[in-house]
Design an enzyme around this catalytic site. Structure first.
Site, short mmCIF file in Angstrom:
data_model
loop_
_atom_site.label_atom_id
_atom_site.label_comp_id
_atom_site.label_asym_id
_atom_site.label_seq_id
_atom_site.Cartn_x
_atom_site.Cartn_y
_atom_site.Cartn_z
N ASP A 133 6.52 6.18 -6.10
CA ASP A 133 7.18 5.29 -7.05
C ASP A 133 6.83 5.64 -8.49
OD1 ASP A 133 8.32 3.87 -4.95
OD2 ASP A 133 6.61 2.51 -4.79
N TYR A 189 -3.57 8.84 1.65
CA TYR A 189 -3.48 8.25 0.31
C TYR A 189 -4.90 7.97 -0.21
CZ TYR A 189 1.57 7.52 0.25
OH TYR A 189 2.93 7.71 0.22
#
Length: 537
Positions: A133, A189
């Site tokens: 994003d 992540y």
């Protein structure tokens, strides 16, 4: 009796018009167009020939661009890293600046993509392994496409045409069936968290009062957080040397005026500002104990395995099988101090099969709230139940994609003589890049903006906003009515629902079955392409 009358008649037979709306007809039509476009249609009768109007490729001044010699394109995997600051995410989205737009331009300028194909990503089969994003970084990500890689200096030329905040680590040949999104088996992540985020709520805040009430009603249910008590006592001791009791009382009850009336020069406001600066100095000095760090690690470990994460995203219902996600591994580093402000941080790495929107940020937020409020770590299991719960999102600032993993598909690549895709081979380069272009930006923004302090102060003081309780309606009753996060963190916690662990277990088994079937179909499709490729080798 005629032969036609012997043919079976089916009521569900697709008619001609329905067929023409289908993808098979479109593919056939496209192949026919290609056949006709290549000149061989000249042999057809004049009435069946198709005329095409082609628009010549022009440059920025409107002049025709000379045709380039046709060079062979190869299917490749491009391993990349980038700082997301200043970009509207990974995916190409004109006119907004994106990572893919920068990469595509660099590929064209370096000669890896012909100018004839420079106006459309689809012509090159462009696909990304993970879509990040706006503002989100990646130490490692991967795109797959068809490129011209005959030039041995192509990697160097591409990097020379990229800003230093975007790097290509390597370009690897892959087989024709390779689709980096479908073949990605899992992802790593990383989330960077300042350790002061684990200090208990400030005395006097709404959350602090909720916790203290719970300790009175149910003694022993919540931890006796002596570490946080000592921290806030230290802040108050120093504040009492700077302000008298009357001033401290006014500072604690200060409510800012409307924006159009705010000047920033009011005497009380300046005192409030000075008090907050004092708090910030103490937060930077804070060093977490091993006991509190272990509490946080134990909380994060509750996410391991397959669980129903419907409360950790948006728009998902408990009964949806796609809410089940599998976390393979979680690591919380030892604390480290960095930056001019000498703030202490921890790195949290999460290895999951797949993730939903905002899932990691909500996972971090929930684990942090449990650790700072002293709740039992097992309480996270309540968030997997049917009860709808509002979990706030931790700041996006600390989140970055570490790398996608292609463990399952690497064996297939090696089978056809291609090298496996493993980011670990570039770890040193990636770490240097992250330190210079990602970590430093995160550290600096946190110090300049006090991002995490602002987030937790908001959580602690505005129950009605951040943990708004849902109200029963005709459509929403029982577990579908959203509970406040304050209820979850209190000594009592949210009440157990009628949905048992067996129900969640069945949902997990059902979801795993769907995931396996989906993977089998993907592998079957890939195997067909592999067989075609194998026969041509």
């Amino acid at each position: 009796m005629s032969q036609d009358s012997l043919k079976p008649v089916y009521d569900d037979q697709v008619n001609e018009e329905a067929y023409k709306r289908g993808s098979q007809y479109k593919w056939t039509k496209a192949r026919k167009a290609d056949y006709e476009r290549d000149g061989s249609h000249d042999q057809a009768p004049p009435e069946k020939r198709v005329k095409y109007e082609t628009t010549p490729l022009t440059d920025e001044h409107g002049k025709p661009v000379e045709k380039e010699p046709r060079l062979p394109k190869r299917k490749v995997a491009v391993m990349i890293g980038y700082c997301g600051t200043g970009y509207h995410g990974m995916q190409y989205n004109p006119p907004n600046p994106t990572i893919e737009a920068e990469l595509f331009k660099a590929f064209v300028d370096a000669g890896a993509i012909s100018k004839a194909n420079s106006n459309d990503l689809k012509k090159n089969g462009f696909m990304r392994a993970a879509r990040t994003d706006k503002g989100v970084h990646a130490g490692g990500n991967l795109i797959s496409l068809k490129m011209i890689i005959e030039d041995p200096q192509i990697l160097k030329k591409i990097n020379e045409n990229l800003p230093e905040t975007i790097r290509v680590w390597d370009i690897k040949r892959v087989n024709k069936a390779f689709d980096c999104r479908k073949m990605c088996s899992s992802r790593w992540y990383e989330y960077l968290l300042p350790t002061y985020s684990l200090i208990g709520p400030k005395p006097g805040s709404a959350l602090y009062k909720t916790l203290e009430d719970g300790r009175t009603k149910l003694p022993g249910m919540l931890d006796d957080d002596q570490e946080s008590k000592e921290f806030w006592a230290g802040v108050e001791e120093e504040a009492s040397k700077m302000f008298d009791e009357k001033e401290l009382s006014a500072i604690r009850s200060y409510i800012p005026p409307p924006r159009d009336e705010f000047t920033g020069t009011e005497d009380l406001y300046l005192k409030v500002k000075k008090y907050k600066q004092l708090e910030n100095v103490h937060r930077r000095r804070y060093r977490i104990s091993q006991e509190k760090l272990q509490k946080f690690r134990s909380t994060m470990e509750q996410y391991l395995g397959a669980h129903n994460f419907h409360n950790f995203t948006l728009g998902k219902d408990f009964k949806e099988s796609s809410s089940i996600r599998y976390m393979k591994e979680i690591k919380v580093s030892e604390p480290f101090v960095i930056g001019e402000a000498e703030t202490e941080w921890v790195s949290i790495k999460i290895h999951g099969q797949s993730f939903m929107l905002h899932q990691i940020r909500k996972m971090i937020s929930m684990a942090t709230l449990i650790a700072r409020c002293g709740c039992p770590v097992e309480r996270i299991s309540q968030a997997y139940g049917a009860q709808k719960l509002n979990i706030p999102k931790a700041p996006a600032l600390g989140l970055l994609l570490e790398s996608p993993v292609f463990e399952g598909y690497n064996t297939r690549l090696e089978k056809f003589g291609y090298k496996p895709i493993e980011f670990v081979n570039y770890q040193d380069e990636m770490d240097r890049f992250k330190l210079k272009h990602i970590y430093d930006k995160i550290y600096k923004e946190e110090v300049d903006e006090n991002v995490f302090n602002a987030f937790f102060s908001y959580i602690d003081n505005f129950d009605k906003v951040t943990g708004a309780k849902g109200e029963e309606t005709v459509d929403k009753v029982g577990t579908s009515v959203q509970k406040s996060v304050f209820e979850f963190l209190s000594a009592e916690g949210i009440h157990p629902t009628e949905v048992t662990k067996e129900t969640e277990k069945n949902a997990i088994l059902s979801s795993n079955s769907l995931l396996n079937n989906s993977q089998d179909m993907s592998n079957e499709s890939a195997q067909k392409e592999d067989n075609k490729e194998s026969s041509s080798l």
